[in-house]
Design a protein around this motif. Structure first.
Motif, PDB file in Angstrom:
ATOM      1  N   UNK A 143     -13.967   5.584   0.682  1.00  0.00           N
ATOM      2  CA  UNK A 143     -12.684   5.762  -0.011  1.00  0.00           C
ATOM      3  C   UNK A 143     -12.664   7.049  -0.836  1.00  0.00           C
ATOM      4  N   UNK A 144     -13.787   7.373  -1.465  1.00  0.00           N
ATOM      5  CA  UNK A 144     -13.875   8.620  -2.225  1.00  0.00           C
ATOM      6  C   UNK A 144     -13.722   9.829  -1.310  1.00  0.00           C
ATOM      7  N   UNK A 145     -14.299   9.752  -0.100  1.00  0.00           N
ATOM      8  CA  UNK A 145     -14.161  10.839   0.867  1.00  0.00           C
ATOM      9  C   UNK A 145     -12.721  10.963   1.352  1.00  0.00           C
ATOM     10  N   UNK A 146     -12.092   9.819   1.652  1.00  0.00           N
ATOM     11  CA  UNK A 146     -10.725   9.830   2.179  1.00  0.00           C
ATOM     12  C   UNK A 146      -9.709  10.221   1.117  1.00  0.00           C
ATOM     13  N   UNK A 202      -0.182   9.420   4.852  1.00  0.00           N
ATOM     14  CA  UNK A 202      -1.503   9.928   4.493  1.00  0.00           C
ATOM     15  C   UNK A 202      -2.307   8.984   3.626  1.00  0.00           C
ATOM     16  N   UNK A 203      -2.025   7.686   3.745  1.00  0.00           N
ATOM     17  CA  UNK A 203      -2.759   6.676   2.962  1.00  0.00           C
ATOM     18  C   UNK A 203      -3.858   6.084   3.838  1.00  0.00           C
ATOM     19  N   UNK A 204      -5.105   6.091   3.376  1.00  0.00           N
ATOM     20  CA  UNK A 204      -6.231   5.648   4.211  1.00  0.00           C
ATOM     21  C   UNK A 204      -6.134   4.180   4.645  1.00  0.00           C
ATOM     22  N   UNK A 205      -6.518   3.940   5.901  1.00  0.00           N
ATOM     23  CA  UNK A 205      -6.612   2.582   6.451  1.00  0.00           C
ATOM     24  C   UNK A 205      -7.990   2.398   7.084  1.00  0.00           C
ATOM     25  N   UNK A 206      -8.733   1.425   6.581  1.00  0.00           N
ATOM     26  CA  UNK A 206     -10.054   1.103   7.120  1.00  0.00           C
ATOM     27  C   UNK A 206      -9.988  -0.271   7.759  1.00  0.00           C
ATOM     28  N   UNK A 207     -10.475  -0.375   8.997  1.00  0.00           N
ATOM     29  CA  UNK A 207     -10.483  -1.654   9.714  1.00  0.00           C
ATOM     30  C   UNK A 207     -11.919  -2.140   9.862  1.00  0.00           C
ATOM     31  N   UNK A 263       0.830  -1.209   0.000  1.00  0.00           N
ATOM     32  CA  UNK A 263       0.000   0.000   0.000  1.00  0.00           C
ATOM     33  C   UNK A 263       0.866   1.261   0.000  1.00  0.00           C
ATOM     34  N   UNK A 264       1.920   1.238   0.803  1.00  0.00           N
ATOM     35  CA  UNK A 264       2.834   2.383   0.870  1.00  0.00           C
ATOM     36  C   UNK A 264       3.533   2.623  -0.462  1.00  0.00           C
ATOM     37  N   UNK A 305      -5.063   2.677  -0.782  1.00  0.00           N
ATOM     38  CA  UNK A 305      -5.691   2.475   0.533  1.00  0.00           C
ATOM     39  C   UNK A 305      -5.673   1.008   0.964  1.00  0.00           C
ATOM     40  N   UNK A 306      -5.711   0.807   2.276  1.00  0.00           N
ATOM     41  CA  UNK A 306      -5.609  -0.535   2.853  1.00  0.00           C
ATOM     42  C   UNK A 306      -6.848  -0.851   3.685  1.00  0.00           C
ATOM     43  N   UNK A 307      -7.414  -2.037   3.467  1.00  0.00           N
ATOM     44  CA  UNK A 307      -8.552  -2.528   4.256  1.00  0.00           C
ATOM     45  C   UNK A 307      -8.143  -3.795   4.978  1.00  0.00           C
TER      46      UNK A 307
END
Length: 280
Positions: free
Chosen positions: A275-278, A192-197, A150-151, A156-158
């Protein structure tokens, strides 16, 4: 007189000619509702009668989320060693081999990259069928490598968690994965890469105490068991009865540990919106 009369008494079909209904054709929810497995799959493995979310693994989540079920799996061949030469009722190596053969999984997490509604996403998804989704060194390493991907690619990472906690057969090596994955997620945050858990049923132990609760957004499925120690241990520690629904995703949301609960049938579209928001 009846219009039909049986001439031969008894059923004449031989045992060899009898046909049984295939196993797994129907699914019965804890509330007793029965649904055909084909309909269940089409409904994202949620029973339409009572909204019960059936426990599923990485194969099903990838089908639900990735466009056309197309993805590239990362570090597919990684398997556990036996650094402690651990033996309980059987050697750890034998247990690993038997579980790989039974589940057709190499460990308790799979990582993949693909698109959801056209957006790039890296997903690591845990499988409870592999030794209770326990977090061993391979689980930590595969998650760390997925975060590295991801980096590198700025995707983005889920994380989809489903675990009974740390893997006792690896002792300290297992607990080290908490620090390793948390440190990697700090790098993701710095970039600054989104992470959703996404927490699913159950998410407990060291997984809850590390990467499962470190998302930019922590979300969960309805009715999921989420906690660190078991209710019995907590009850004996504090010497009090626990509230009703303690450790359910609804209870955890009410007490501020989750951002929202999401029905699996809306998961892909809600993740796309997020994801679009982030990414905006």
């Amino acid at each position: 007189m009846a219009w039909f009369k049986r001439t031969d008494k008894g059923i004449k079909t031989s045992t060899e000619e009898k046909k049984d209904a295939p196993d797994g054709l129907w699914y019965k929810t804890p509330k007793g509702n029965i649904i055909h497995t084909r309909e269940l799959k089409q409904n994202s493995y949620v029973c339409p009668d009572d909204d019960y979310h059936v426990k599923i693994g990485s194969k099903e989540y990838f089908e639900i989320l990735f466009d056309g079920n197309k993805f590239k799996e990362l570090d597919e061949k990684l398997t556990s060693g036996d650094p402690l030469k651990f033996t309980d009722t059987k050697p750890y190596t034998s247990r690993i081999e038997a579980t790989i053969s039974k589940t057709e999984l190499n460990d308790a997490v799979r990582s993949a990259v693909g698109k959801i509604n056209g957006l790039d996403l890296v997903i690591s998804c845990m499988d409870f069928n592999f030794i209770g989704g326990s977090m061993g060194s391979v689980v930590g390493e595969k998650i760390a490598r997925a975060i590295d991907y991801s980096l590198k690619e700025k995707i983005p990472f889920l994380m989809i968690s489903k675990s009974g906690g740390a893997r006792m057969m690896e002792a300290g090596f297992s607990l080290m994965q908490m620090a390793k994955t948390s440190a990697k997620l700090a790098l993701l945050d710095k970039a600054g890469i989104p992470y959703i858990s996404l927490l699913t049923d159950p998410t407990t132990g060291g997984v809850t105490a590390s990467y499962a609760m470190l998302g930019d957004f922590n979300i969960a499925e309805p009715g999921a068991l989420i906690g660190f120690a078991g209710p019995r241990v907590i009850r004996e520690t504090i010497g009090k009865d626990l509230p009703k629904g303690f450790q359910s995703s609804e209870f955890v949301l009410e007490h501020g540990f989750l951002d929202f609960i999401i029905d699996r049938r809306q998961l892909k579209n809600r993740l796309t919106t997020l994801l679009n928001l982030l990414n905006g």
